[in-house]
Design a protein around this motif. Structure first.
Motif, PDB file in Angstrom:
ATOM      1  N   SER A  64       0.843  -1.193   0.000  1.00 54.61           N
ATOM      2  CA  SER A  64       0.000   0.000   0.000  1.00 54.61           C
ATOM      3  C   SER A  64       0.882   1.249   0.000  1.00 54.61           C
ATOM      4  N   PHE A  65       0.321   2.358  -0.483  1.00 49.15           N
ATOM      5  CA  PHE A  65       1.075   3.606  -0.461  1.00 49.15           C
ATOM      6  C   PHE A  65       1.417   3.998   0.968  1.00 49.15           C
ATOM      7  N   GLN A  66       0.491   3.781   1.895  1.00 54.88           N
ATOM      8  CA  GLN A  66       0.730   4.119   3.294  1.00 54.88           C
ATOM      9  C   GLN A  66       1.962   3.385   3.834  1.00 54.88           C
ATOM     10  N   ALA A  67       2.064   2.084   3.532  1.00 56.78           N
ATOM     11  CA  ALA A  67       3.218   1.312   3.993  1.00 56.78           C
ATOM     12  C   ALA A  67       4.503   1.803   3.326  1.00 56.78           C
ATOM     13  N   TYR A  68       4.413   2.117   2.035  1.00 57.69           N
ATOM     14  CA  TYR A  68       5.575   2.638   1.310  1.00 57.69           C
ATOM     15  C   TYR A  68       6.036   3.951   1.925  1.00 57.69           C
ATOM     16  N   LEU A  69       5.091   4.843   2.217  1.00 57.26           N
ATOM     17  CA  LEU A  69       5.409   6.140   2.796  1.00 57.26           C
ATOM     18  C   LEU A  69       6.087   5.983   4.149  1.00 57.26           C
ATOM     19  N   PHE A  70       5.541   5.133   5.014  1.00 51.83           N
ATOM     20  CA  PHE A  70       6.122   4.976   6.340  1.00 51.83           C
ATOM     21  C   PHE A  70       7.445   4.210   6.291  1.00 51.83           C
ATOM     22  N   GLY A  71       7.644   3.411   5.262  1.00 52.67           N
ATOM     23  CA  GLY A  71       8.949   2.803   5.076  1.00 52.67           C
ATOM     24  C   GLY A  71      10.001   3.859   4.803  1.00 52.67           C
ATOM     25  N   VAL A  72       9.654   4.838   3.964  1.00 51.39           N
ATOM     26  CA  VAL A  72      10.563   5.965   3.711  1.00 51.39           C
ATOM     27  C   VAL A  72      10.777   6.760   4.997  1.00 51.39           C
ATOM     28  N   ALA A  73       9.688   7.032   5.727  1.00 50.96           N
ATOM     29  CA  ALA A  73       9.786   7.808   6.964  1.00 50.96           C
ATOM     30  C   ALA A  73      10.670   7.093   7.984  1.00 50.96           C
ATOM     31  N   ARG A  74      10.553   5.782   8.059  1.00 52.65           N
ATOM     32  CA  ARG A  74      11.389   5.010   8.986  1.00 52.65           C
ATOM     33  C   ARG A  74      12.868   5.189   8.650  1.00 52.65           C
ATOM     34  N   ASN A  75      13.198   5.113   7.377  1.00 53.46           N
ATOM     35  CA  ASN A  75      14.601   5.283   6.975  1.00 53.46           C
ATOM     36  C   ASN A  75      15.106   6.689   7.297  1.00 53.46           C
ATOM     37  N   ILE A  76      14.255   7.687   7.099  1.00 52.67           N
ATOM     38  CA  ILE A  76      14.625   9.065   7.427  1.00 52.67           C
ATOM     39  C   ILE A  76      14.873   9.197   8.927  1.00 52.67           C
ATOM     40  N   LEU A  77      14.029   8.576   9.735  1.00 53.29           N
ATOM     41  CA  LEU A  77      14.190   8.631  11.183  1.00 53.29           C
ATOM     42  C   LEU A  77      15.497   7.967  11.616  1.00 53.29           C
ATOM     43  N   LEU A  78      15.804   6.823  11.025  1.00 51.51           N
ATOM     44  CA  LEU A  78      17.046   6.130  11.386  1.00 51.51           C
ATOM     45  C   LEU A  78      18.270   6.955  10.994  1.00 51.51           C
ATOM     46  N   GLU A  79      18.217   7.605   9.833  1.00 51.91           N
ATOM     47  CA  GLU A  79      19.312   8.491   9.436  1.00 51.91           C
ATOM     48  C   GLU A  79      19.479   9.627  10.437  1.00 51.91           C
ATOM     49  N   HIS A  80      18.356  10.148  10.911  1.00 54.49           N
ATOM     50  CA  HIS A  80      18.386  11.233  11.896  1.00 54.49           C
ATOM     51  C   HIS A  80      19.070  10.765  13.177  1.00 54.49           C
TER      52      HIS A  80
END
Length: 204
Positions: A64-80
């Motif tokens: 789903s787009f929602q899962a795809y979006l939060f997958g990106v958000a998770r990676n951004i958070l880990l980079e942070h």
């Protein structure tokens, strides 16, 4: 247009499509980041949408787009998180909690004892478990969707959801000021989780 169509249109130069996506998912991303990164949330939201726009990665079939979006958000958070630590490469979200990172990143004047207790407990469990429970309770994601976010099989996601609940309940038991407060929180955990989500939304 649905979310995926909007993303395709945005990548093709339709700025209005990007604004629609931003409006649809801003609140959800704000909850996701504010509970774990506090005042850095607006910047992390912007970075998430920038990655969505600039990368041409396609969603896996059935995601789903929602899962795809939060997958990106998770990676951004880990980079942070990794960018804030000297031993960033060794930072493990399956082991470390938000509380381990230092001062509380967000203040929350929750109206109910149960939501204050739940916030405390969520901050003490590993970040990955906190993330899983937020996606499960706040965003109503299925085990399959959570598996897509974490890039793990659905069966593994179900196991991690159960484990995250167990960790949360153990923390609630340790932190509760009274048996009555513990019972009130645990017996209606899903409802109190929604209250906590709404408290975060009101303070955005």
């Amino acid at each position: 247009m649905d979310d995926q169509q909007l993303l395709v249109a945005w990548r093709g130069g339709d700025e209005d499509a990007g604004e629609v996506l931003f409006e649809r998912f801003y609140d959800a991303l704000s909850r996701f980041f504010r509970s774990k990164a506090g005042e850095h949330a607006p910047d992390l939201i912007q970075r998430t949408f920038l990655v969505l726009l600039e990368t041409q990665a396609r969603m896996r079939e059935g995601t789903s787009f929602q899962a795809y979006l939060f997958g990106v958000a998770r990676n951004i958070l880990l980079e942070h998180y990794r960018g804030k630590r000297r031993d960033g490469d060794r930072f493990d979200v399956a082991e470390r909690s938000v509380e381990d990172l230092g001062p509380t990143p967000t203040t929350l004047l929750a109206q109910a004892q149960e939501t204050r207790l739940l916030l405390q407990a969520m901050r003490k469990i590993p970040i990955e478990s906190q993330m899983i429970l937020e996606l499960y309770f706040w965003e109503n994601m299925t085990a399959r969707d959570i598996g897509d976010v974490l890039e793990i099989p659905e069966g593994t996601a179900r196991t991690r959801i159960r484990r995250a609940k167990q960790l949360l309940e153990a923390q609630l038991e340790q932190l509760a000021a009274s048996p009555a407060l513990l019972h009130s929180t645990v017996s209606d955990l899903e409802s109190w989780a929604r209250h906590l989500r709404d408290d975060l939304k009101q303070r955005k």
